[in-house]
Design a protein around this motif. Structure first.
Motif, PDB file in Angstrom:
ATOM      1  N   ASN A   1      52.771  27.850  21.070  1.00  0.00           N
ATOM      2  CA  ASN A   1      53.652  26.742  20.715  1.00  0.00           C
ATOM      3  C   ASN A   1      52.901  25.423  20.618  1.00  0.00           C
TER       4      ASN A   1
ATOM      5  N   TYR B   1      51.897  29.658  26.397  1.00  0.00           N
ATOM      6  CA  TYR B   1      52.669  28.653  25.662  1.00  0.00           C
ATOM      7  C   TYR B   1      51.775  27.645  24.963  1.00  0.00           C
TER       8      TYR B   1
ATOM      9  N   ALA C   1      59.702  30.974  23.752  1.00  0.00           N
ATOM     10  CA  ALA C   1      59.832  29.783  24.597  1.00  0.00           C
ATOM     11  C   ALA C   1      61.288  29.375  24.825  1.00  0.00           C
ATOM     12  N   HIS C   2      62.182  29.713  23.878  1.00  0.00           N
ATOM     13  CA  HIS C   2      63.569  29.266  23.968  1.00  0.00           C
ATOM     14  C   HIS C   2      64.431  30.338  24.626  1.00  0.00           C
TER      15      HIS C   2
ATOM     16  N   SER D   1      63.970  18.570  24.414  1.00  0.00           N
ATOM     17  CA  SER D   1      63.599  19.963  24.095  1.00  0.00           C
ATOM     18  C   SER D   1      63.019  20.678  25.313  1.00  0.00           C
ATOM     19  N   THR D   2      63.742  20.594  26.416  1.00  0.00           N
ATOM     20  CA  THR D   2      63.263  21.192  27.664  1.00  0.00           C
ATOM     21  C   THR D   2      64.280  22.134  28.296  1.00  0.00           C
TER      22      THR D   2
ATOM     23  N   ASP E   1      66.527  23.958  27.220  1.00  0.00           N
ATOM     24  CA  ASP E   1      66.688  25.237  26.535  1.00  0.00           C
ATOM     25  C   ASP E   1      65.522  26.184  26.826  1.00  0.00           C
ATOM     26  N   HIS E   2      64.435  25.652  27.402  1.00  0.00           N
ATOM     27  CA  HIS E   2      63.268  26.466  27.762  1.00  0.00           C
ATOM     28  C   HIS E   2      63.378  27.030  29.168  1.00  0.00           C
TER      29      HIS E   2
ATOM     30  N   TYR F   1      53.841  28.981  30.794  1.00  0.00           N
ATOM     31  CA  TYR F   1      53.620  27.608  30.347  1.00  0.00           C
ATOM     32  C   TYR F   1      52.198  27.130  30.602  1.00  0.00           C
TER      33      TYR F   1
END
Length: 313
Positions: free
Chosen positions: A58, A54, A215-216, A159-160, A162-163, A50
């Motif tokens: 992303n 990332y 990322a997922h 959207s966090t 799931d990461h 990250y």
């Protein structure tokens, strides 16, 4: 393969071995249907990802490593639809915690409506920006290790989870920070979105590969996200919304590829440059269709985001 977060099953069926970045392992639990990406990363590798990779792979502008200032400015062009979902829960006396708050875009919109808001984010440069430029309290920390005496009326995560390698543990940690009668608002990508299932075979295959990406770590349906909330001791109501435009949908349908960047995919609704009367008429027609398209795709649970409102059981 790891143990399933929901049912603790150990049998998974491989459903894809190619992801956006190349080789990968995407598998479905044969018992409950939860879909995972098998990476086997530890906390250090996740944080390094990250902090470095990332931010390019992303980025809101694909391939560009954006500064916190640029990320904030671009995301502010699109975050309004999320804010409209959480706004009904905001009260002047409220305290709000956001887990995975990015560069603080959503918190900056929430701040004028509440007593206090706090962000948690793994990216240290984003946290520095939030504290120095937005004047919002923020922590560069894993929420599962966060120590705060404060309780919150609303805990948000967009959207966090799931990461993260431990979405169940994260939900339980979020619940720990809830005040009595507090609410958790979580959004995750919807594995059953229309693009993933209803495109022509040739373009669907391209989108499926695009959909799976590093990322997922988890991919949720309405059923599996509901089961995760239940296991965390939370009652939940799940709705659906769709961020991307009708033009983006048609781009995938006919061309089998995304638009140039995230912001364009969420904001560009016209097909033509608009230099002639016909072009302007057509652009107007598509603008009018946009609202109905998003309402229909969300109502049928084919939108790109699942919206979950939870409270303690």
């Amino acid at each position: 393969m790891p143990i399933c977060e929901i049912c603790e099953g150990k049998k998974f069926k491989l459903i894809a071995n190619r992801i956006r970045e190349g080789e990968g392992r995407i598998a479905r639990c044969e018992s409950c249907g939860l879909v995972i990406q098998d990476l086997g990363w530890d906390e250090e590798k996740l944080r390094n990802y990250y902090e470095k990779e990332y931010q390019t792979t992303n980025s809101l502008v694909l391939g560009e490593s954006q500064s916190p200032e640029k990320h904030f400015a671009d995301r502010m062009k699109t975050i309004g639809s999320v804010f409209e979902k959480v706004k009904p829960f905001l009260r002047p006396e409220n305290r709000v915690l956001e887990v995975g708050c990015g560069a603080g875009e959503l918190l900056s919109l929430i701040k004028p409506f509440v007593k206090h808001c706090v962000g948690v984010e793994l990216n240290t440069s984003f946290v520095g920006f939030i504290k120095s430029r937005l004047k919002i309290d923020a922590y560069a920390e894993d929420v599962n290790k966060l120590k705060l005496d404060e309780k919150f009326d609303l805990v948000i995560s967009i959207s966090t989870i799931d990461h993260l390698p431990n979405p169940l543990k994260t939900l339980v940690s979020m619940k720990r920070f809830l005040s009595p009668d507090g609410r958790i608002y979580v959004e995750v990508p919807n594995i059953d979105e229309a693009l993933n299932h209803l495109l022509p075979p040739s373009t669907r295959a391209k989108y499926n590969k695009f959909f799976w990406h590093r990322a997922h770590l988890f991919y949720f349906s309405k059923d599996t996200i509901s089961a995760l909330f239940k296991k965390a001791g939370l009652e939940v109501g799940v709705t659906c919304r769709h961020e991307y435009t009708l033009k983006n949908f048609l781009n995938w349908y006919f061309l089998g590829k995304p638009q140039n960047d995230f912001v364009t995919g969420l904001t560009d609704v016209g097909l033509f440059s608009g230099t002639s009367d016909f072009e302007r008429e057509m652009n107007g027609m598509f603008a009018r269709m946009e609202k109905e398209f998003k309402e229909s795709i969300a109502r049928t649970f084919r939108g790109d985001n699942l919206c979950c409102v939870g409270k303690e059981s």
